[in-house]
Design a protein around this motif. Structure first.
Motif, PDB file in Angstrom:
ATOM      1  N   LEU A 126     -37.977  68.311 -29.866  1.00  0.00           N
ATOM      2  CA  LEU A 126     -36.911  68.158 -30.862  1.00  0.00           C
ATOM      3  C   LEU A 126     -36.239  66.786 -30.779  1.00  0.00           C
ATOM      4  CD1 LEU A 126     -35.234  69.232 -33.156  1.00  0.00           C
ATOM      5  CD2 LEU A 126     -33.763  70.404 -31.486  1.00  0.00           C
ATOM      6  N   VAL A 129     -38.474  64.187 -32.319  1.00  0.00           N
ATOM      7  CA  VAL A 129     -38.398  64.133 -33.785  1.00  0.00           C
ATOM      8  C   VAL A 129     -37.179  63.318 -34.221  1.00  0.00           C
ATOM      9  CG1 VAL A 129     -38.017  65.501 -35.875  1.00  0.00           C
ATOM     10  CG2 VAL A 129     -39.649  66.288 -34.161  1.00  0.00           C
ATOM     11  N   THR A 169     -42.267  65.133 -37.235  1.00  0.00           N
ATOM     12  CA  THR A 169     -42.626  66.509 -36.898  1.00  0.00           C
ATOM     13  C   THR A 169     -44.136  66.677 -36.822  1.00  0.00           C
ATOM     14  OG1 THR A 169     -40.611  67.347 -37.947  1.00  0.00           O
ATOM     15  CG2 THR A 169     -42.412  68.920 -37.603  1.00  0.00           C
TER      16      THR A 169
END
Length: 213
Positions: A126, A129, A169
């Motif tokens: 995460l 990203v 992503t």
């Protein structure tokens, strides 16, 4: 105390970074010409637009000295783009929406480079990203601030950061699936570019909170 081995970056980060630097610097320099800045202003905006996002990324992940200062190709790439625009802006302006086109290309390249480099430095998916998005939008945001404009990333409805998020992503998902990094990088850059271009062509916008109109 044993020192950690140096982090080895693959070719995806280098070439995506260099491509992103060049095309984003083209856009920054072209905006400088449109604002009637002198040669110094043209090259400053080329450098800022091309290098600022990657520098912020490198500082946050501890990749120091940052690539913009350590790699002998990064700064010359931005300077070369500035020179191209300074002497050839009349030709470039004949294209349809050249700044938007350069921005869309840069978003793709930088989203891939940012996410890939973050993963290489052991950052979790995460945050990787988010660092891809920061790399993609950081230089353009600072460019707009220097030109006293609302940063494009904050403009209502723009599928700008979301396009970069798609590319980052894809890189993170490809890494999790152990897919070839080069192919994943190409897919991420193309995905970002396509979403940005389609959103501009068809007026697609990001959703807003109900009742906020």
């Amino acid at each position: 105390m044993n020192e950690l081995p140096p982090v080895v970056l693959g070719p995806v980060v280098l070439w995506a970074d260099l491509a992103g630097i060049f095309v984003s610097a083209l856009g920054g320099a072209l905006l400088a010409v449109r604002h009637k800045l002198d040669v110094f202003g043209v090259f400053v905006l080329a450098i800022v637009t091309g290098l600022a996002g990657g520098m912020a990324r490198d500082v946050l992940i501890g990749a120091t000295p940052v690539a913009a200062l350590a790699n002998t190709l990064y700064l010359p790439s931005a300077l070369a783009a500035g020179a191209v625009v300074f002497f050839g802006h009349r030709v470039i302006e004949r294209a349809s929406q050249p700044v938007m086109l350069f921005d869309a290309m840069a978003l793709g390249f930088f989203a891939v480079a940012g996410a890939r480099k973050a993963l290489t430095y052991g950052i979790d998916p995460l945050p990787a990203v988010l660092l891809g998005v920061l790399t993609a939008v950081g230089g353009g945001a600072l460019r707009d601030v220097l030109l006293a404009e609302v940063p494009r990333v904050l403009k209502v409805g723009e599928l700008y950061a979301l396009a970069a998020m798609l590319g980052a992503t894809i890189v993170v998902a490809g890494d999790a699936l152990n897919l070839p990094s080069t192919l994943v990088g190409i897919a991420g850059a193309l995905g970002t570019f396509a979403l940005r271009m389609v959103s501009v062509r068809f007026g697609l916008t990001a959703p807003r909170a109900p009742g906020s109109d």
